[in-house]
Design an enzyme around this catalytic site. Structure first.
Site, PDB file in Angstrom:
ATOM      1  N   HIS A  48       0.837  -1.060  -0.181  1.00 25.84           N
ATOM      2  CA  HIS A  48      -0.129  -0.050  -0.066  1.00 25.84           C
ATOM      3  C   HIS A  48       0.874   1.278   0.203  1.00 25.84           C
ATOM      4  O   HIS A  48       1.957   1.147   0.648  1.00 25.84           O
ATOM      5  CB  HIS A  48      -1.086   0.068   1.259  1.00 25.84           C
ATOM      6  CG  HIS A  48      -1.966   1.063   1.300  1.00 25.84           C
ATOM      7  ND1 HIS A  48      -1.800   2.487   1.413  1.00 25.84           N
ATOM      8  CD2 HIS A  48      -3.349   0.636   0.805  1.00 25.84           C
ATOM      9  CE1 HIS A  48      -3.027   2.853   1.388  1.00 25.84           C
ATOM     10  NE2 HIS A  48      -4.012   2.139   0.893  1.00 25.84           N
ATOM     11  N   ASP A  82      -7.879  -4.777   0.201  1.00 26.32           N
ATOM     12  CA  ASP A  82      -8.532  -5.467  -1.201  1.00 26.32           C
ATOM     13  C   ASP A  82      -8.134  -6.586  -1.227  1.00 26.32           C
ATOM     14  O   ASP A  82      -8.802  -7.682  -1.748  1.00 26.32           O
ATOM     15  CB  ASP A  82      -7.830  -4.596  -2.217  1.00 26.32           C
ATOM     16  CG  ASP A  82      -8.205  -3.201  -2.383  1.00 26.32           C
ATOM     17  OD1 ASP A  82      -9.420  -2.827  -2.062  1.00 26.32           O
ATOM     18  OD2 ASP A  82      -7.344  -2.494  -2.590  1.00 26.32           O
TER      19      ASP A  82
END
Lengths: 375, 375
Positions: free
Chosen positions: A258, A311
C-alpha cells in the site's frame, strides 16, 4: 516552473475527517481508532460521525436511521430507468448515471444550504443499496426484492441482492466491512468530489463524479482483481511457484502493499479476523487458497514492508457473502458515500474554486491551412 | 506545510492544446489564433484539431464527419431512459447521467487504447446534441425531431431543438459559437476530467464528471445569469442606475470581467460582431438592452480592465437562436466535449494518478462513547 505531477504530497485541504499513520498502521475517523468503531459502532453511525463530526445522540441517531431507511425506497421512475439500461452496463456506470438523477427529488437545491447536505446524505445512503441490488437482479433477469426496513442496513442489502435473508452474523460482518471502506483521507475519488463541489455543483454531481473516478482500475477495483487472481489457482501446491513467477517478472501481487501503509493495513487485519470467524461456519475454497497465498507471499515480501491490504480480503469476504464480483467496487462506493459527503461538506466551509494551471509547450501563431494543402 | 488553496497557479500538466495571453487578449487552439479558426474552420474540424493535434486531411475529415453524423442516432434504450427521467431533471444532470451509459455500446473499453479515444469522441459529439434536443422536447411534452444528417452539425442541432430548420446563417453562427466554447486551457471541469481519467476510468466517466463540475454556478452557468439580469430590465432608461446600484453594493456585474483576460475577451469580440450582424435581420429586444448595458458598464469599468466576457453575449445569441435558457450551460458542455477529450487523451500519454494530500487538523486517540452518554 515545474509541473506538480499527480500533485503527489501537495496538501489541497485542511481536514479533520480521518487520519492515517502508515508507519504505525493507525487509521482514525474523527480521531477515533478504526478498531474501536468496528467493535462498538455500526456503519450508519460512522457515516453520521464522519459527516457531522460527532457521534449522534440517541434521538439524532434514531431520526437519522429512520430517514435513511425511508430512502431505501426508490421512486418508480428510477426503477423504470434501471429497467431501460442496456443489460451489459457495468454497475459502476449505473451508479455514476443514477446518482445525478436523485437531484430531481431534492427540495434543498442550494449546495451551501446545510439541509442539502443532510438530505443528500440520507438519500444517497438509502437509495444506493437499493439501486445496486435492483441492478444486480434486473441485469440477471431476476425479480427485484423490495427493501425490508425491519432488517439492519447491512442485512437488508444482502437480502435485496441475494433474495434470501442473511444470518445476523453475515449482516454484521458486511456492516463492519462498510465501516472499513467509509473513508480514507484524500485520494483520487475524494479529490474529484471536492473539485466538483468547489464549483458549487451539488452533492449528487460531486458523488457521481467520485464514482466515475473510483471506477478506474488504478483506484477502485483492486479487490476484483484479487478475486480473479485467486480464482485462477487450481492447485494449492502451485501457489509458491505462482508467487515466485510474479516476483521474477516484477509483476505486482494484487492485494499486497500500500502506498501509505508500511506495516499491516489495520483494515486488512480486522477483515482477516472476521473472515477467519466466518470460515469456521462456512466452508469456502477461496478462503483456503487466500490463507496459503498470504502465508507464502509474506515469507517473500513481509521483510520488505509489503503486507496484505484491505483489497486482499474484501473480495473473498464479498464472495462468501454471495455478492457477485462486478459489485465489489460498487459496494466500496456505497460505503465511501459517507467519506465523500463528509469531505464535500467540510470543503464548502471555506470553499475555494479549484483552478490550477498548465505549462504550455505548444507552438504559437500557427496559421490555418486549407484542407487540400494538408498532409 | 501550507495548503495550496484551490491550487491557484499550480501547474498540473504540460499541455499543447490551447494557450491564452490574457494581457493581449489572445486565445490559440494548437497554436492557431481563435479568429482564424472561426473565420475558416467549423466546429467538427476544430474538435479534430484539438483532440488529434493537427488539422485533418480531406479524407480523414470526411471519415470523421461521417462517423460523428452516424452517431447522431441514439439507441432506443437511451431514448427510453430519457422518457423515464423525472420531467424536472435539469438538463445538466441529464447529461451527466446519460454519458456514462454510452460505455455500454463501446467496443474499445480500455482507456489506454487509442481506438477508445476516437470512438468516445465521435460517439459523444454525435449523441450529446441529440440527447439534449430530445430532452428539451421530451421535458416539454413535445414530439422529438430525429436528427437530419443532411444538415450541418450546427443546423441539425437547432433543427432538432426547435422543430423548424434554421437559416444557413443561424446554423453558421451557432457552429462558430461552438468553436468559441470548445476549449480554454485548465479550469475546474477540465481538471476534473483529467483527475478522473488519471485513475484509468474511461472517457465517458471523465466527461460525465466534467459535466458535473461545469454545472456548478461558479463555473458554467454565467451566461444563464446574464440572460436573467438583462431580462429583468424593463426600461432602457433604468440601465445606468441599475449599474450604479450594483457597483455601489459591490455586486459583480454578470458577464463582465474575467480572471485571465485583462482586456477584451477575444471570444466576446467575435460573438459581438456576429450578434450585430444577426440583429440587423432579426429584431431582438434583449440585444438592444445588452448593447446599451455594455456601453454604460464600459463607461464605468473599462478603465479598470473590466470588459464583457464570452458569457455576456452567448446567452443573448442563444436566445436569438431559440435555445431555452436552461440549455445554455448544456450547449457549452456540448462544445467543451472537444477540449475535455483532448486533455484526457494528452494526459494519458504520461499518466500519473492524482493523489494530493491533506493537512490533518483534528484530534487523536479519541474514544468511542456509548450513545446514552453523548451530548
Amino acid at each position: 516552473m515545474k509541473v506538480y505531477s499527480g500533485l503527489a504530497g501537495i496538501p489541497v485541504v485542511k481536514s479533520s475527517i480521518s487520519y492515517i499513520d502508515g508507519e504505525k498502521g493507525i487509521l482514525e475517523y474523527r480521531g477515533i481508532p478504526i478498531q474501536e468503531l468496528v467493535e462498538n459502532s455500526e456503519f450508519l453511525e460512522v457515516a453520521y460521525l464522519l459527516v457531522f463530526g460527532k457521534l449522534p445522540t440517541v434521538n439524532e441517531y434514531k431520526k437519522f436511521v429512520s430517514d435513511v431507511k425511508e430512502h431505501l425506497q426508490i421512486d418508480s421512475s428510477i426503477i423504470s430507468l434501471l429497467e431501460k439500461l442496456p443489460l451489459n452496463t457495468h454497475p459502476m456506470k449505473v451508479l455514476q448515471s443514477v446518482v445525478p438523477v436523485f437531484s430531481a427529488f431534492e427540495d434543498a437545491e442550494d449546495v451551501l444550504d446545510e439541509k442539502h447536505h443532510y438530505n443528500a446524505l440520507v438519500r444517497m445512503l438509502g437509495h444506493v443499496p437499493t439501486v445496486l441490488a435492483f441492478w444486480k437482479r434486473i441485469s440477471n433477469k431476476e425479480d427485484v426484492i423490495p427493501p425490508d426496513g425491519s432488517l439492519s442496513y447491512g442485512e437488508n442489502f444482502l437480502y435485496m441482492m441475494r433474495g434470501e435473508k442473511p444470518s445476523k452474523e453475515e449482516g454484521d460482518i458486511f456492516d463492519k466491512c462498510l465501516i472499513l471502506h467509509a473513508e480514507h483521507t484524500i485520494n483520487a475519488s475524494t479529490f474529484t468530489a471536492i473539485v466538483v463541489v468547489s464549483t458549487l455543483a451539488d452533492f449528487y454531481s460531486a458523488v457521481s463524479s467520485a464514482v466515475g473516478s473510483l471506477s478506474g482500475r488504478l483506484h477502485g477495483g483492486a479487490n476484483e482483481r484479487v478475486f480473479y487472481m485467486l480464482s485462477e489457482i487450481k492447485n494449492i501446491e502451485d501457489i509458491p511457484s505462482i508467487i515466485e513467477e510474479k516476483l521474477k517478472k516484477k509483476e505486482r501481487i494484487m492485494g499486497f502493499g500500500h502506498r501509505i501503509y508500511k506495516t499491516y493495513d489495520p483494515r486488512a487485519k480486522i477483515l482477516k479476523d472476521m473472515l477467519k470467524k466466518l470460515s469456521t461456519k462456512k466452508e469456502n475454497n477461496l478462503y483456503r487458497i487466500a490463507e496459503i497465498f498470504e502465508r507464502e507471499a509474506l515469507k517473500r515480501l513481509g521483510s520488505k514492508g509489503i503486507h496484505p491490504n484491505i483489497d486482499f480480503y474484501s473480495g473473498i469476504l464479498y464472495n462468501m457473502l454471495g455478492i457477485p464480483v462486478q459489485f465489489y467496487t460498487p459496494v466500496f462506493a456505497m460505503a465511501r458515500i459517507a467519506g465523500w459527503t463528509a469531505h464535500c461538506k467540510e470543503y464548502l466551509k471555506e470553499n475555494k474554486l479549484f483552478r490550477p494551471t498548465q505549462i504550455y509547450d505548444g507552438g504559437h501563431n500557427i496559421h490555418y491551412i486549407p484542407a487540400e494543402k494538408r498532409k
